[in-house]
Motif scaffolding. Structure first.
Motif, PDB file in Angstrom:
ATOM      1  N   THR A  74       6.359  -6.079   1.971  1.00 54.16           N
ATOM      2  CA  THR A  74       6.761  -4.667   1.830  1.00 54.16           C
ATOM      3  C   THR A  74       8.069  -4.405   2.561  1.00 54.16           C
ATOM      4  OG1 THR A  74       4.443  -3.980   1.689  1.00 54.16           O
ATOM      5  CG2 THR A  74       6.055  -2.286   2.253  1.00 54.16           C
ATOM      6  N   ARG A 246      -0.609   4.107   1.920  1.00 56.94           N
ATOM      7  CA  ARG A 246       0.101   2.830   1.972  1.00 56.94           C
ATOM      8  C   ARG A 246       0.193   2.387   3.435  1.00 56.94           C
ATOM      9  NH1 ARG A 246       3.501   1.310  -2.120  1.00 56.94           N
ATOM     10  NH2 ARG A 246       3.717  -0.551  -0.810  1.00 56.94           N
ATOM     11  N   ASP A 248       0.637  -0.485   4.533  1.00 52.79           N
ATOM     12  CA  ASP A 248       1.682  -1.489   4.733  1.00 52.79           C
ATOM     13  C   ASP A 248       3.012  -0.834   5.111  1.00 52.79           C
ATOM     14  OD1 ASP A 248       1.722  -0.337   2.231  1.00 52.79           O
ATOM     15  OD2 ASP A 248       2.539  -2.112   1.231  1.00 52.79           O
ATOM     16  N   ILE A 249       3.343   0.277   4.445  1.00 55.33           N
ATOM     17  CA  ILE A 249       4.589   0.979   4.766  1.00 55.33           C
ATOM     18  C   ILE A 249       4.505   1.621   6.148  1.00 55.33           C
ATOM     19  CG2 ILE A 249       6.115   2.870   4.084  1.00 55.33           C
ATOM     20  CD1 ILE A 249       5.433   2.336   1.205  1.00 55.33           C
TER      21      ILE A 249
END
Length: 285
Positions: A74, A246, A248-249
């Motif tokens: 990412t 999200r 991951d972000i």
């Protein structure tokens, strides 16, 4: 007294009349085992490995917390499309502006309060009272005063960083050895020379400690500041990621905050080595 090593010295065959110099090296200067630069990354790497293994083993849900590999991919995607560099640039501008503004205010007030008794009487009590106010609680007030643009974000960072610099600079000035001050007066230094050559150099270590605290608080304040209707920056990126779950972000943004903080702290450490080269200090056994 620290033990020393005598290098290139033969105690048996030494000539008493010889004038050859003998190199004396403190035993604490010797390095054994793995060098420090190789030891320092071990802890973070172990944590990353444990995190990845926990995800693979199913002990940690990837829906609740993305795996390190997902975070890395990412990160590459956000850098590739330019979204992360733009957000970092905006956040750095806000943090830098707030740090300069708050730092100038904190150091300026500390100089007045630390160098002059009248300044202490007029300033110190008020500052000590205001610094106990949680800066996060000022967000609604800043919005009313400054709106929802860039000004309240910069003001919140400035408010957060001003007090560590004030406290440490003030303490550094007042903790200068009085014997040094009296010696400087004895040799004829006037007030300006005393401040320039004795008090400010003596207070510099404390000022740099305050700067390190202020840099850490600037990132903390920035995270809260960018929750104020931000349409740019790392905070806005995290808000969007929260809406779409999200993780991951979110982790990428948190890691970027941490890396930026570690980087600026490293610069301050470098300044300490350069500016305080005249002041040798204990560096660990």
């Amino acid at each position: 007294m620290a033990a020393v090593d005598l290098v290139d010295a033969d105690p048996v065959n030494a000539d008493p009349a010889s004038t050859d110099l003998v190199t004396v090296r403190p035993s604490t200067a010797r390095r054994r085992g793995v060098p420090r630069w190789a030891r320092r990354p071990v802890g973070p790497l172990v944590l990353l490995a444990a995190w990845q293994i926990a995800v693979w083993a199913g002990s940690a849900s990837s829906d609740l917390l993305a795996s390190p590999w997902t975070v890395v991919t990412t990160f590459g995607h956000l850098v590739g499309n330019g979204e992360l560099p733009r957000a970092v640039a905006v956040s750095l501008r806000r943090a830098g502006t707030g740090l300069l503004l708050g730092g100038a205010i904190g150091v300026g007030l500390a100089l007045l309060a630390g160098l002059f008794r009248l300044g202490e009487d007029l300033i110190d009590a008020s500052v000590q009272m205001i610094r106990t106010v949680p800066f996060v609680g000022l967000i609604p007030l800043f919005i009313i005063w400054f709106g929802i643009g860039e000004t309240p974000k910069v003001a919140l960072v400035a408010f957060g960083v001003a007090f560590p610099l004030y406290i440490n600079t003030y303490a550094g000035i007042r903790n200068v050895d009085i014997d040094l001050v009296e010696a400087a007066r004895t040799v004829g230094l006037n007030r300006t020379g005393l401040i320039r050559h004795v008090i400010l150099p003596g207070a510099l270590p404390s000022v740099l400690v305050g700067l390190r605290f202020s840099l850490a608080i600037s990132w903390l304040a920035l995270i809260f500041a960018e929750q104020i209707n931000a349409n740019q920056g790392l905070g806005q990126l995290m808000n969007q990621a929260q809406e779409f779950q999200r993780t991951d972000i979110i982790v990428v943004c948190l890691v970027v905050y941490a890396v930026l903080g570690l980087t600026v702290d490293a610069f301050v450490r470098l300044f300490e080595r350069v500016l305080l080269s005249w002041r040798p200090a204990f560096s660990g056994a």
